[in-house]
Design a protein around this motif. Sequence first.
Motif, PDB file in Angstrom:
ATOM      1  N   ASP A 107       8.644 -22.030 -34.561  1.00  0.00           N
ATOM      2  CA  ASP A 107       7.947 -22.621 -35.703  1.00  0.00           C
ATOM      3  C   ASP A 107       6.937 -21.624 -36.254  1.00  0.00           C
ATOM      4  O   ASP A 107       6.768 -20.525 -35.716  1.00  0.00           O
ATOM      5  CB  ASP A 107       7.290 -23.967 -35.337  1.00  0.00           C
ATOM      6  CG  ASP A 107       6.126 -23.834 -34.354  1.00  0.00           C
ATOM      7  OD1 ASP A 107       5.301 -22.908 -34.514  1.00  0.00           O
ATOM      8  OD2 ASP A 107       6.019 -24.661 -33.427  1.00  0.00           O
ATOM      9  N   CYS A 108       6.251 -22.012 -37.320  1.00  0.00           N
ATOM     10  CA  CYS A 108       5.303 -21.107 -37.988  1.00  0.00           C
ATOM     11  C   CYS A 108       3.881 -21.656 -37.941  1.00  0.00           C
ATOM     12  O   CYS A 108       3.083 -21.438 -38.845  1.00  0.00           O
ATOM     13  CB  CYS A 108       5.734 -20.851 -39.430  1.00  0.00           C
ATOM     14  SG  CYS A 108       6.048 -22.344 -40.411  1.00  0.00           S
ATOM     15  N   SER A 109       3.544 -22.358 -36.873  1.00  0.00           N
ATOM     16  CA  SER A 109       2.225 -22.974 -36.754  1.00  0.00           C
ATOM     17  C   SER A 109       1.127 -21.945 -36.489  1.00  0.00           C
ATOM     18  O   SER A 109       1.368 -20.895 -35.896  1.00  0.00           O
ATOM     19  CB  SER A 109       2.229 -24.000 -35.615  1.00  0.00           C
ATOM     20  OG  SER A 109       0.931 -24.533 -35.415  1.00  0.00           O
ATOM     21  N   GLY A 110      -0.091 -22.295 -36.901  1.00  0.00           N
ATOM     22  CA  GLY A 110      -1.256 -21.473 -36.593  1.00  0.00           C
ATOM     23  C   GLY A 110      -2.271 -22.224 -35.750  1.00  0.00           C
ATOM     24  O   GLY A 110      -3.400 -21.760 -35.571  1.00  0.00           O
ATOM     25  N   LYS A 130      16.846 -22.201 -19.409  1.00  0.00           N
ATOM     26  CA  LYS A 130      17.016 -20.815 -19.886  1.00  0.00           C
ATOM     27  C   LYS A 130      16.989 -20.744 -21.416  1.00  0.00           C
ATOM     28  O   LYS A 130      17.757 -20.017 -22.048  1.00  0.00           O
ATOM     29  CB  LYS A 130      18.303 -20.199 -19.327  1.00  0.00           C
ATOM     30  CG  LYS A 130      18.342 -20.134 -17.805  1.00  0.00           C
ATOM     31  CD  LYS A 130      19.514 -19.331 -17.307  1.00  0.00           C
ATOM     32  CE  LYS A 130      19.608 -19.340 -15.785  1.00  0.00           C
ATOM     33  NZ  LYS A 130      18.355 -19.031 -15.091  1.00  0.00           N
ATOM     34  N   LEU A 131      16.088 -21.519 -21.995  1.00  0.00           N
ATOM     35  CA  LEU A 131      15.865 -21.539 -23.438  1.00  0.00           C
ATOM     36  C   LEU A 131      14.469 -20.998 -23.728  1.00  0.00           C
ATOM     37  O   LEU A 131      13.587 -21.036 -22.874  1.00  0.00           O
ATOM     38  CB  LEU A 131      15.970 -22.965 -23.982  1.00  0.00           C
ATOM     39  CG  LEU A 131      17.291 -23.704 -23.788  1.00  0.00           C
ATOM     40  CD1 LEU A 131      17.119 -25.179 -24.138  1.00  0.00           C
ATOM     41  CD2 LEU A 131      18.392 -23.082 -24.638  1.00  0.00           C
ATOM     42  N   PHE A 132      14.261 -20.511 -24.949  1.00  0.00           N
ATOM     43  CA  PHE A 132      12.925 -20.060 -25.331  1.00  0.00           C
ATOM     44  C   PHE A 132      12.334 -20.980 -26.388  1.00  0.00           C
ATOM     45  O   PHE A 132      13.051 -21.672 -27.115  1.00  0.00           O
ATOM     46  CB  PHE A 132      12.942 -18.611 -25.835  1.00  0.00           C
ATOM     47  CG  PHE A 132      13.695 -18.386 -27.124  1.00  0.00           C
ATOM     48  CD1 PHE A 132      13.166 -18.783 -28.354  1.00  0.00           C
ATOM     49  CD2 PHE A 132      14.926 -17.751 -27.118  1.00  0.00           C
ATOM     50  CE1 PHE A 132      13.851 -18.565 -29.542  1.00  0.00           C
ATOM     51  CE2 PHE A 132      15.627 -17.529 -28.303  1.00  0.00           C
ATOM     52  CZ  PHE A 132      15.082 -17.933 -29.514  1.00  0.00           C
ATOM     53  N   LEU A 133      11.018 -20.982 -26.458  1.00  0.00           N
ATOM     54  CA  LEU A 133      10.312 -21.607 -27.571  1.00  0.00           C
ATOM     55  C   LEU A 133       9.151 -20.699 -27.936  1.00  0.00           C
ATOM     56  O   LEU A 133       8.546 -20.059 -27.071  1.00  0.00           O
ATOM     57  CB  LEU A 133       9.849 -23.030 -27.257  1.00  0.00           C
ATOM     58  CG  LEU A 133       8.690 -23.286 -26.303  1.00  0.00           C
ATOM     59  CD1 LEU A 133       8.178 -24.724 -26.480  1.00  0.00           C
ATOM     60  CD2 LEU A 133       9.122 -23.098 -24.858  1.00  0.00           C
ATOM     61  N   SER A 134       8.879 -20.614 -29.236  1.00  0.00           N
ATOM     62  CA  SER A 134       7.854 -19.697 -29.728  1.00  0.00           C
ATOM     63  C   SER A 134       7.194 -20.298 -30.958  1.00  0.00           C
ATOM     64  O   SER A 134       7.869 -20.816 -31.847  1.00  0.00           O
ATOM     65  CB  SER A 134       8.478 -18.343 -30.081  1.00  0.00           C
ATOM     66  OG  SER A 134       7.491 -17.413 -30.466  1.00  0.00           O
ATOM     67  N   SER A 135       5.876 -20.227 -31.002  1.00  0.00           N
ATOM     68  CA  SER A 135       5.126 -20.756 -32.140  1.00  0.00           C
ATOM     69  C   SER A 135       4.356 -19.625 -32.816  1.00  0.00           C
ATOM     70  O   SER A 135       3.959 -18.658 -32.175  1.00  0.00           O
ATOM     71  CB  SER A 135       4.146 -21.832 -31.666  1.00  0.00           C
ATOM     72  OG  SER A 135       3.463 -22.409 -32.759  1.00  0.00           O
ATOM     73  N   GLY A 136       4.152 -19.767 -34.122  1.00  0.00           N
ATOM     74  CA  GLY A 136       3.439 -18.731 -34.859  1.00  0.00           C
ATOM     75  C   GLY A 136       4.354 -17.645 -35.383  1.00  0.00           C
ATOM     76  O   GLY A 136       3.916 -16.513 -35.598  1.00  0.00           O
ATOM     77  N   VAL A 137       5.625 -17.978 -35.583  1.00  0.00           N
ATOM     78  CA  VAL A 137       6.562 -17.005 -36.159  1.00  0.00           C
ATOM     79  C   VAL A 137       6.273 -16.980 -37.660  1.00  0.00           C
ATOM     80  O   VAL A 137       6.976 -17.568 -38.474  1.00  0.00           O
ATOM     81  CB  VAL A 137       8.027 -17.392 -35.852  1.00  0.00           C
ATOM     82  CG1 VAL A 137       8.981 -16.302 -36.319  1.00  0.00           C
ATOM     83  CG2 VAL A 137       8.202 -17.628 -34.353  1.00  0.00           C
ATOM     84  N   THR A 227      -7.246 -19.635 -34.156  1.00  0.00           N
ATOM     85  CA  THR A 227      -5.879 -20.002 -34.509  1.00  0.00           C
ATOM     86  C   THR A 227      -4.996 -19.749 -33.288  1.00  0.00           C
ATOM     87  O   THR A 227      -5.486 -19.365 -32.225  1.00  0.00           O
ATOM     88  CB  THR A 227      -5.380 -19.166 -35.699  1.00  0.00           C
ATOM     89  OG1 THR A 227      -5.413 -17.777 -35.332  1.00  0.00           O
ATOM     90  CG2 THR A 227      -6.248 -19.388 -36.932  1.00  0.00           C
ATOM     91  N   SER A 228      -3.707 -19.927 -33.450  1.00  0.00           N
ATOM     92  CA  SER A 228      -2.784 -19.760 -32.324  1.00  0.00           C
ATOM     93  C   SER A 228      -2.795 -18.343 -31.759  1.00  0.00           C
ATOM     94  O   SER A 228      -2.413 -18.115 -30.610  1.00  0.00           O
ATOM     95  CB  SER A 228      -1.361 -20.129 -32.759  1.00  0.00           C
ATOM     96  OG  SER A 228      -0.948 -19.336 -33.850  1.00  0.00           O
ATOM     97  N   ASP A 229      -3.271 -17.386 -32.547  1.00  0.00           N
ATOM     98  CA  ASP A 229      -3.291 -15.991 -32.108  1.00  0.00           C
ATOM     99  C   ASP A 229      -4.211 -15.762 -30.916  1.00  0.00           C
ATOM    100  O   ASP A 229      -4.045 -14.786 -30.182  1.00  0.00           O
ATOM    101  CB  ASP A 229      -3.770 -15.075 -33.240  1.00  0.00           C
ATOM    102  CG  ASP A 229      -2.981 -15.269 -34.502  1.00  0.00           C
ATOM    103  OD1 ASP A 229      -2.176 -16.199 -34.541  1.00  0.00           O
ATOM    104  OD2 ASP A 229      -3.170 -14.505 -35.448  1.00  0.00           O
TER     105      ASP A 229
END
Length: 366
Positions: A107-110, A130-137, A227-229
């Motif tokens: 997702d593109c969350s901040g 064996k799946l990935f999840l990533s936020s802030g894309v 922020t998410s950073d």
Amino acid sequence: MIFVYGAYGFTGRKIFDFLSSEFSQKLPDIKKTHIIISGRNKHLLEKLYNALKDNFKNLALLSAEPSDLKDMKIKDIKLVVNTAGPFSDFGHYVVEFALLNNANYIDCSGEWTWVQNLISNYAEKFEEKKLFLSSGVAWETVSGELCTKKLVQKLQEEKKISSLTRIFLVYLAEFNMSPGTLQSSLNIIKNGSITWENGQFRKVKSGVERFSFELYGKKFLAANISTSDVLNAPLSLGEISKKIKFDVLFATTYERAKLFFPAIKFLSLILKIPFAVSVLKRIADRIPEPDESKNRLASAIAFGLDSNRNEIGRYEIHAKKPYYITSKILAHAIYGFLTDEYSKEKSGYQPPTSLFKFDEKQIFSE
């Protein structure tokens, strides 16, 4: 199959512009990819579908509220792309949908609270499958992570890394916000700030950490607004993050700071009033989408400091169209996923730049 939720919003629509232009030149078959566009507004979905169907031959439409997705099974979904904010409000339904369907998630969350939620409540479940999840894309996190990594690399090359005790990741942005970003910003202000310190994070007050610097011959003042950073960037650094303190700050000119920072403090107090958040989010939802032609410069700057808070290095990334670039980053991630150009061995929660390879010149050029 790719599943895009919130597809008819500004960011979602622009993703398809990039897929059908820049990325179709690299991968002509990308237009044959099976894609489901989804969201709450059936009318806007149908409008988008009609605009895309001639370009994307295997396109399907699914009108659904976030809560509708929770128990919905759809065969062969490999990647869920969520562009529908505010993520802390509705995102968990989309994440659970991805998990149920054995699909990866981005997702593109901040929102830092959203990333914390993903790490605490979903990372292990995704890793087991064996799946990935990533936020802030998105523009903000990816530029921030790249700045931070490039700063550390620069300090290593200059043999100054032993003096590094702290990094300030500063954002300088003068651009209009989309309704979803405004709503997420209300969550960010309401939830306060955190600081990263030697591999751990702790809650701190927003606006208390101040930092001044010069850029373009002007003097700026920055204050901490997390922020998410504040989680993603240190996590992307690996072991060195256990030896430093890290904060995310937002900057403005000294003149504007006299109004901006008191306004943030006042808004944080207002948001503590019952129903204030929901009322302000309804107002934000009526604000027009951003006009990228009018957007000004947005900058991400990573400052390396020693134990006396002296600057020992900085790295800068600038962009003129941040929302436009967020869509480009998401399209790049989809392309990377379809072509296996990502870290396939990684699972669970991953910061965006630990998962996908982002070329600074390619991504941030107009």
